[in-house]
Design an enzyme around this catalytic site. Structure first.
Site, PDB file in Angstrom:
ATOM      1  N   MET A 266      -1.409  -0.970   0.814  1.00 23.31           N
ATOM      2  CA  MET A 266      -2.769  -1.503   0.901  1.00 23.31           C
ATOM      3  C   MET A 266      -3.530  -0.748   1.968  1.00 23.31           C
ATOM      4  O   MET A 266      -3.048  -0.580   3.090  1.00 23.31           O
ATOM      5  CB  MET A 266      -2.734  -2.998   1.221  1.00 23.31           C
ATOM      6  CG  MET A 266      -4.105  -3.611   1.432  1.00 23.31           C
ATOM      7  SD  MET A 266      -5.164  -3.452  -0.040  1.00 23.31           S
ATOM      8  CE  MET A 266      -6.783  -3.551   0.685  1.00 23.31           C
ATOM      9  N   GLU A 267      -4.768  -0.354   1.630  1.00 29.24           N
ATOM     10  CA  GLU A 267      -5.546   0.574   2.432  1.00 29.24           C
ATOM     11  C   GLU A 267      -6.353  -0.081   3.547  1.00 29.24           C
ATOM     12  O   GLU A 267      -7.496   0.318   3.829  1.00 29.24           O
ATOM     13  CB  GLU A 267      -6.498   1.361   1.524  1.00 29.24           C
ATOM     14  CG  GLU A 267      -7.584   0.540   0.835  1.00 29.24           C
ATOM     15  CD  GLU A 267      -7.229   0.010  -0.535  1.00 29.24           C
ATOM     16  OE1 GLU A 267      -8.147  -0.305  -1.306  1.00 29.24           O
ATOM     17  OE2 GLU A 267      -6.019  -0.093  -0.831  1.00 29.24           O
TER      18      GLU A 267
ATOM     19  N   HIS B 262      -2.440   8.551  -1.265  1.00 27.08           N
ATOM     20  CA  HIS B 262      -3.336   7.642  -1.990  1.00 27.08           C
ATOM     21  C   HIS B 262      -4.063   6.720  -1.007  1.00 27.08           C
ATOM     22  O   HIS B 262      -5.288   6.585  -1.057  1.00 27.08           O
ATOM     23  CB  HIS B 262      -2.500   6.835  -2.992  1.00 27.08           C
ATOM     24  CG  HIS B 262      -3.263   5.823  -3.786  1.00 27.08           C
ATOM     25  ND1 HIS B 262      -3.500   5.956  -5.131  1.00 27.08           N
ATOM     26  CD2 HIS B 262      -3.822   4.641  -3.435  1.00 27.08           C
ATOM     27  CE1 HIS B 262      -4.174   4.915  -5.569  1.00 27.08           C
ATOM     28  NE2 HIS B 262      -4.382   4.093  -4.560  1.00 27.08           N
ATOM     29  N   GLU B 263      -3.299   6.088  -0.122  1.00 28.92           N
ATOM     30  CA  GLU B 263      -3.918   5.159   0.825  1.00 28.92           C
ATOM     31  C   GLU B 263      -4.824   5.901   1.805  1.00 28.92           C
ATOM     32  O   GLU B 263      -5.879   5.377   2.199  1.00 28.92           O
ATOM     33  CB  GLU B 263      -2.842   4.367   1.577  1.00 28.92           C
ATOM     34  CG  GLU B 263      -1.887   3.602   0.682  1.00 28.92           C
ATOM     35  CD  GLU B 263      -2.577   2.749  -0.365  1.00 28.92           C
ATOM     36  OE1 GLU B 263      -3.604   2.124  -0.040  1.00 28.92           O
ATOM     37  OE2 GLU B 263      -2.104   2.715  -1.510  1.00 28.92           O
TER      38      GLU B 263
END
Length: 872
Positions: free
Chosen positions: A281-282, A313-314
């Site tokens: 989760m970012e 990705h994050e």
């Protein structure tokens, strides 16, 4: 009455009315004496906001709370507990807190006790069985910040947040910004965090517990970013911090170079947390990861590659999502698709994983293809009318198809114009909200192309275009007269013909026997038929590969000659990406009932030992097992298919290089098959006497592999509950508890399956955590155990409906998917669930899950018929 299911219309109305300045949030995680709290924590929030229409009324979100007091502009909203006027029904978390008679500027103060969760939402609490320590982490996406503090829980009402957290003395406390510490009057430590940048509620983070911490820093011409890695103390010995920091720095170097704006959120913490529902989760400056990415046992290169993709990705989200945020969740796809695309681009350009597009082709695209063929498919730019719709659309369209479409867009406009448009977009909308049209406008300016038609074709339609080639030859059948690319409609019998930028490759054997590319043409196609004049006059190849280099999103259909080459000699295709596209074409043919499942399994068993890319190996092994379990004639699978495949896996493991990733992958695949007596003897020897005695020299029999092997033996009836408990005694950890849960559910008895069912449906004080739920589901539906699951099939609807009422959210959806009787592949089951799908008294999200699973069952029935016909 309002609902927890916030609608887009209600969010827009609240956004039009309000502008939020700041939140000051005080959270006490102690019991008042410096020790960890148990069931609840105290949260006091001061919200300052303005209202464009004084005198109006709105609401603020708060869930699972006992409110001590709530005042708006100094006026008590309702009496606190203990007041004679107090009514325990005056607050309902379905409604939040009504805010009447707003002023031009407002201050709301809410003091409440809120509940910890064990479902991975809000503020999740876990007790480590290894040492009894308590660990907390927050998870607020899509809209669960309201489980921790009173807030306007929607992405476009951005604000600054100042957190003050009281925690036990030995705890590390992490939020989005750095903190100063001082002793707490009642015991413990007060952590006063600096105000955040302007951001959305779902990006606020709080992580606390006796986490192990490793520090480093990244420095370039933009300055220095403090870096930290955190994990539970009992996992500290497995944290490969040197590698993780190196990959983090590679990511920052790439994104700083390509995005134009430096990282905006100060420090950068990456925390590996327990019992996480997703991959990561970012949260701005405090990214949380599934702690399974801390590899406590030997992992293949594929798992390291996938972890790296998640890290990147994050990090991409720090720009796309955190710095520039969608107004509403209609543009969720843009956040997730962009981060997926950018992470693979970064892997190829800046890390050791230079063939990451090959993995993308076999993993992400396979996910997208399946999702796009389900009745629940939706346009990439979906119509997100409310939060329930959003939560069901974290799917293969939102992530993988969207990323594939962005890859196609880059091929269409060019990489540098694409990146130039991004830089302009970030610069214009930094710390604000934006819509896709804002990005599209920036890309049109940078590329000089009108992209409105492209967006309509790719983002507002559904389905996959089949792409094939027709080849006509000269009189000697050795020379291509005409080669035509043929595009089919995106949906059977109808649908969109799209503009594609694609390559067409010609492949033939060279003197060494390898199948290599001899010619390639790249072109735009838009209609049904497009002649490829550049390939006329070339020698007829052994293989014509449409979508060479995987530029577009389509379903590749091989011509008859090419299919014969692939079926007979796929392993001889020299280029890894081309070979992967051939694997993908065979798998999609199997799923669509155009290739008997047994043929696919035969190719895998023969060719996969020569496949060099370990990610492709692991993916196609899983696909072969799915083909055997779902798409093959069950009589053939039971009598011949599984035995032949499992024997091939043992042979491949023994023939593989000692200690290699391939050896581990083949042995793991064997353990996922129904095993026979001889194979059980090998696995038992592996556990009891070691790899050399089992004929598998070099194989490291570590903690997780022991569990994998033991679970296979349990499923075969060759090990029992005592063996599980003995193994757990040597691995009394959170990871061991999960592996034991899987093994218990794998026991080959009706009683064991019913025991697993009852555990999954428990809703009281003894309800399992989200991690144990997921682990248990892994052991329920195993190949060869279908006859044990009849009762579960009959009770499925009652089971999941009851759970949906008692424990709604991610956990109920997980159980609904995991317990669906996909093993009961027959028309009666299909008809039964078609009636459920049509019954609108059931929750829409549950009906969507059942519709997807039922569609898979229909596909399986069709594929089984094709496979049975192959037997003649």
């Amino acid at each position: 009455m309002r609902s927890l299911n916030l609608t887009r219309a209600d969010a827009a109305a609240r956004s039009e009315l309000l502008a939020v300045e700041s939140y000051d949030v005080e959270i006490d995680l102690t019991d008042g004496h410096g020790s960890p709290g148990t069931d609840t924590f105290r949260s006091r929030t001061v919200v300052r906001f303005s209202c464009s229409r004084p005198g109006a009324e709105t609401f603020i979100d708060l869930r699972a709370a006992v409110i001590r007091s709530a005042t708006l502009n100094g006026r008590e909203l309702f009496p606190a507990p203990g007041d004679e006027r107090y009514d325990d029904e005056q607050y309902d978390d379905e409604d939040g807190i009504t805010l009447p008679d707003l002023q031009a500027t407002n201050e709301l103060i809410v003091d409440a006790d809120l509940a910890y969760t064990t479902t991975g939402e809000g503020l999740h609490r876990m007790v480590d069985p290894a040492d009894g320590e308590v660990y907390l982490y927050s998870q607020f996406e899509t809209a669960d910040a309201k489980r921790v503090f009173a807030c306007f829980d929607q992405p476009d009402l951005k604000a600054r947040y100042t957190l003050t957290v009281t925690a036990p003395e030995q705890w590390v406390v992490v939020a989005n910004t750095p903190a100063e510490e001082s002793p707490a009057p009642g015991g413990g430590v007060v952590h006063r965090f600096a105000p955040t940048e302007i951001m959305s509620t779902y990006l606020v983070a709080l992580i606390a517990g006796p986490y192990h911490v490793v520090e480093d820093a990244y420095t370039d011409e933009h300055g220095t970013i403090p870096l930290r890695l955190l994990c539970r103390a009992s996992l500290a010995e497995f944290l490969d911090s040197e590698r993780l920091f190196a990959e983090t720095k590679e990511g920052f170097g790439f994104y700083h170079r390509e995005f134009g704006l430096p990282y905006a959120f100060g420090k950068y913490d990456q925390i590996f947390v327990p019992e996480f529902n997703a991959g990561a989760m970012e949260n701005a400056g405090a990214v949380t990861f599934l702690e399974d990415y801390v590899f406590r046992s030997r992992a293949t290169g594929y798992r390291y590659e996938r972890r790296n993709e998640t890290i990147l990705h994050e990090m991409a989200h720090m720009w796309f999502g955190d710095l520039v945020t969608m107004f509403w969740w209609d543009d969720l796809w843009l956040n997730e698709s962009f981060a997926t695309f950018a992470s693979v681009l970064a892997q190829v350009d800046a890390t050791q994983y230079t063939d990451a597009w090959t993995t993308f082709a076999i993993v992400e695209k396979s996910w997208a293809y399946r999702q796009d063929q389900l009745p629940s498919t939706h346009p990439v730019a979906a119509d997100m009318t409310d939060l329930e719709t959003v939560e069901t659309n974290f799917d293969g369209i939102t992530y993988a198809k969207g990323a594939s479409v962005l890859k196609q867009l880059v091929a269409y406009v060019g990489r540098e114009p694409f990146l130039a448009g991004l830089r302009a977009y970030f610069a214009e909308h930094a710390f604000g909200n934006a819509r896709f049209d804002d990005l599209l406008s920036a890309l049109e300016t940078s590329s000089g192309r009108d992209l409105s038609g492209w967006a309509d074709q790719w983002l507002r339609t559904t389905g996959i275009n089949p792409i094939s080639v027709e080849v006509t030859t000269g009189g000697d059948a050795r020379t291509i007269d005409d080669l035509t690319v043929v595009q089919g409609p995106a949906s059977p019998g109808a649908g969109e013909l799209r503009t594609h930028r694609l390559g067409v490759g010609l492949y033939s054997r060279d003197g060494s026997g390898a199948i290599v590319r001899t010619e390639r043409a790249e072109l735009d196609i838009s209609g049904e038929r497009t002649a490829v004049s550049a390939l006329a006059g070339r020698p007829v190849p052994d293989l014509v590969l449409p979508n060479d280099d995987d530029l577009t999103y389509c379903s590749v259909r091989l011509d008859e000659r090419s299919l014969a080459t692939v079926l007979e000699s796929l392993e001889d295709v020299a280029d890894p990406l081309a070979r992967t596209l051939c694997w993908s074409a065979l798998w999609e043919m199997t799923r669509e009932g155009r290739l008997p499942a047994r043929r696919f399994v035969e190719v895998v068993a023969r060719a996969v030992p020569r496949e060099s890319h370990i990610g492709v190996v692991q993916r196609v092994l899983t696909q072969a097992q799915t083909a055997l379990a779902r798409y093959a004639d069950p009589d053939w699978a039971a009598a011949t298919g599984w035995k032949t495949f499992s024997a091939a896996m043992l042979t491949a493991a023994r023939d593989a290089e000692a200690g290699s990733d391939h050896q581990l992958a083949f042995l793991t695949a064997l353990c996922a098959c129904p095993i026979g007596v001889d194979q059980g003897r090998v696995l038992a020897t592996l556990l009891d006497a070691g790899a050399d005695e089992a004929g598998l020299p070099g194989l490291v029999v570590d903690t997780d592999l022991r569990w994998t092997v033991l679970t296979a033996l349990v499923a075969a009836g060759a090990a029992d509950t005592d063996s599980i408990e003995a193994e757990l005694a040597t691995d009394d950890t959170a990871g061991g508890a999960r592996r034991a849960a899987t093994a218990r559910a794998a026991r080959p008895t009706v009683g064991a399956k019913e025991e697993a069912e009852q555990l999954l449906l428990e809703t009281g004080a003894d309800a399992p955590t989200n991690a144990i739920v997921r682990a248990t589901l892994l052991g329920v539906d195993l190949p060869g155990q279908e006859h044990l699951l009849t009762g579960l099939c009959e009770r499925y609807l009652d089971d999941v409906t009851a759970l949906w009422r008692a424990r709604p959210g991610d956990l109920a959806q997980t159980v609904a998917e995991g317990l669906f009787p996909s093993w009961a592949v027959d028309r009666d089951t299909v008809e039964r669930f078609e009636q459920v799908i049509a019954d609108e008294t059931h929750p829409s999200a549950l009906r969507r899950i059942i519709a997807e699973q039922t569609a898979d069952m229909v596909r399986a029935l069709d594929a089984r018929a094709v496979d049975a016909a192959e037997a003649g």
